[in-house]
Write an enzyme that holds these catalytic residues in place. Structure first.
Site, PDB file in Angstrom:
ATOM      1  N   CYS A 136     -23.483 -42.028  46.806  1.00  0.00           N
ATOM      2  CA  CYS A 136     -22.694 -43.276  47.108  1.00  0.00           C
ATOM      3  C   CYS A 136     -22.161 -44.217  46.033  1.00  0.00           C
ATOM      4  CB  CYS A 136     -23.675 -43.998  48.051  1.00  0.00           C
ATOM      5  SG  CYS A 136     -23.346 -45.655  48.266  1.00  0.00           S
ATOM      6  N   GLU A 207     -19.945 -37.630  51.760  1.00  0.00           N
ATOM      7  CA  GLU A 207     -19.007 -38.495  51.042  1.00  0.00           C
ATOM      8  C   GLU A 207     -17.666 -38.142  51.478  1.00  0.00           C
ATOM      9  OE1 GLU A 207     -18.921 -41.496  49.798  1.00  0.00           O
ATOM     10  OE2 GLU A 207     -20.982 -41.644  49.694  1.00  0.00           O
TER      11      GLU A 207
HETATM   12  C1  NSP Z   1     -19.764 -44.131  52.711  1.00  0.00           C
HETATM   13  C2  NSP Z   1     -19.627 -44.869  51.462  1.00  0.00           C
HETATM   14  N1  NSP Z   1     -20.221 -44.329  50.325  1.00  0.00           N
HETATM   15  C3  NSP Z   1     -20.225 -45.107  49.130  1.00  0.00           C
HETATM   16  C4  NSP Z   1     -20.007 -46.460  49.110  1.00  0.00           C
HETATM   17  C5  NSP Z   1     -20.175 -47.233  48.096  1.00  0.00           C
HETATM   18  N2  NSP Z   1     -21.386 -48.067  47.818  1.00  0.00           N
HETATM   19  C6  NSP Z   1     -19.623 -47.037  50.274  1.00  0.00           C
HETATM   20  N3  NSP Z   1     -19.583 -48.483  50.580  1.00  0.00           N
HETATM   21  N4  NSP Z   1     -19.560 -46.211  51.577  1.00  0.00           N
END
Ligand code: NSP
Length: 232
Positions: A136, A207
C-alpha cells in the site's frame, strides 16, 4: 546480503511496472480521468483505508513493544487526518463533496483486497500483517515519485496535490515497515519466507486490481447489493 524486502520488490517488479502503465495512473499524469472514475476510486478507497486502520489496530493488539505500537498509532492518525487530502483533490476535480463519497458497499476487487489483508491479520503473526500491508505505501510512494519526475506538475495541474502528497511522503513509512519486516523475517524458515512473499505479491496484484476497478467502474455482476446497501 540482499535485504528480504529487496527480494520482494524485485519479485514484484513486473506488477509495479504494470501499475505505472495502468490507464488510471496515466490518467492522473495527463489529467484525463473522468468524473465517475474519480468518484468510484474515492468511494472505494475511503472504505479500503477504514479497513487498513482496523488492521493496524489488530497489529497493535499483537504487539509487544512500545516503539512498534507508536509507529502503528502514528500511521492510524496519518490516515485519519492527512490521507483525506488526496481524496479531497479527486473530489474537487470531480465536483463532489467528500462527505457524499462515504459509506458505500465494496466493489469486488476492493472486497478481495480487504479480505486478503484481514486473513493475513487473523491467521498470521506481525510479519504476515506487515507483508500484506507493505505494498500500500510502497506502490503509492513509487507512483508519486515517478509522476513528479515525469510530469513535473505545475501548480495548475489537476492532480498536483495528489502527486505531491504521495511523491513527497510515503517512503518514510515504507522504509520503517521494511526495516521491521527485514528484522522479523531474518530468523524464519524458507517456508515461512515463501508465505510472506505470497502475502506481499498478492497485495501487489490487488493494488493493480484496485486501479483497474476504479478505471472500469467495476461492480458486482448482478445489481442486487447496492439497492440493499449491503456488501461491506
Ligand atoms: C488501495 C490503496 N492502496 C494504497 C494507498 C496509499 N496509502 C491507498 N490510499 N489505497
Amino acid at each position: 546480503m540482499t535485504r528480504f524486502t529487496e527480494e520482494l520488490r524485485i519479485a514484484a517488479d513486473p506488477i509495479f511496472n504494470a501499475i505505472f502503465d495502468h490507464p488510471f495512473v496515466r490518467g492522473i499524469a495527463d489529467g484525463t480521468l473522468r468524473k465517475e472514475q474519480l468518484i468510484h476510486y474515492v468511494k472505494q478507497d475511503f472504505e479500503y483505508l477504514n479497513a487498513y486502520i482496523r488492521i493496524y489496530g489488530m497489529a497493535i493488539s499483537k504487539c509487544d513493544d512500545r516503539d512498534t505500537m507508536a509507529l502503528f498509532n502514528e500511521q492510524i492518525s496519518f490516515i485519519l487526518h492527512s490521507e483525506t487530502h488526496p481524496h479531497q483533490n479527486f473530489c474537487e476535480v470531480a465536483g463532489v463533496t467528500y462527505e457524499e463519497m462515504q459509506s458505500f458497499p465494496l466493489a469486488p476487487s476492493a472486497h478481495h483486497y480487504i479480505r486478503h489483508m484481514l486473513n493475513a491479520a487473523h491467521e498470521g503473526n506481525m510479519e504476515d500483517i506487515i507483508a500484506a500491508l507493505l505494498p500500500c505505501p510502497w506502490t503509492y510512494a513509487e507512483i508519486g515519485k515517478r509522476l513528479l519526475e515525469e510530469v513535473k506538475p505545475s501548480r495548475t495541474h489537476k492532480f498536483y496535490d495528489w502527486m505531491h502528497f504521495y511523491g513527497d511522503r510515503e517512503f518514510g513509512i515504507t522504509e520503517q515497515m521494511r526495516l521491521l519486516l527485514d528484522k522479523w523475517a531474518e530468523p524464519l524458515s524458507p517456508e515461512r519466507k515463501r508465505r510472506l512473499k505470497e502475502h506481499y505479491l498478492t497485495s501487489c496484484q490487488l493494488e493493480y486490481m484496485f486501479w483497474d476497478m476504479a478505471y472500469s467502474l467495476e461492480e458486482w455482476p448482478v445489481n442486487a447489493m447496492k439497492a440493499e446497501g449491503v456488501g461491506r
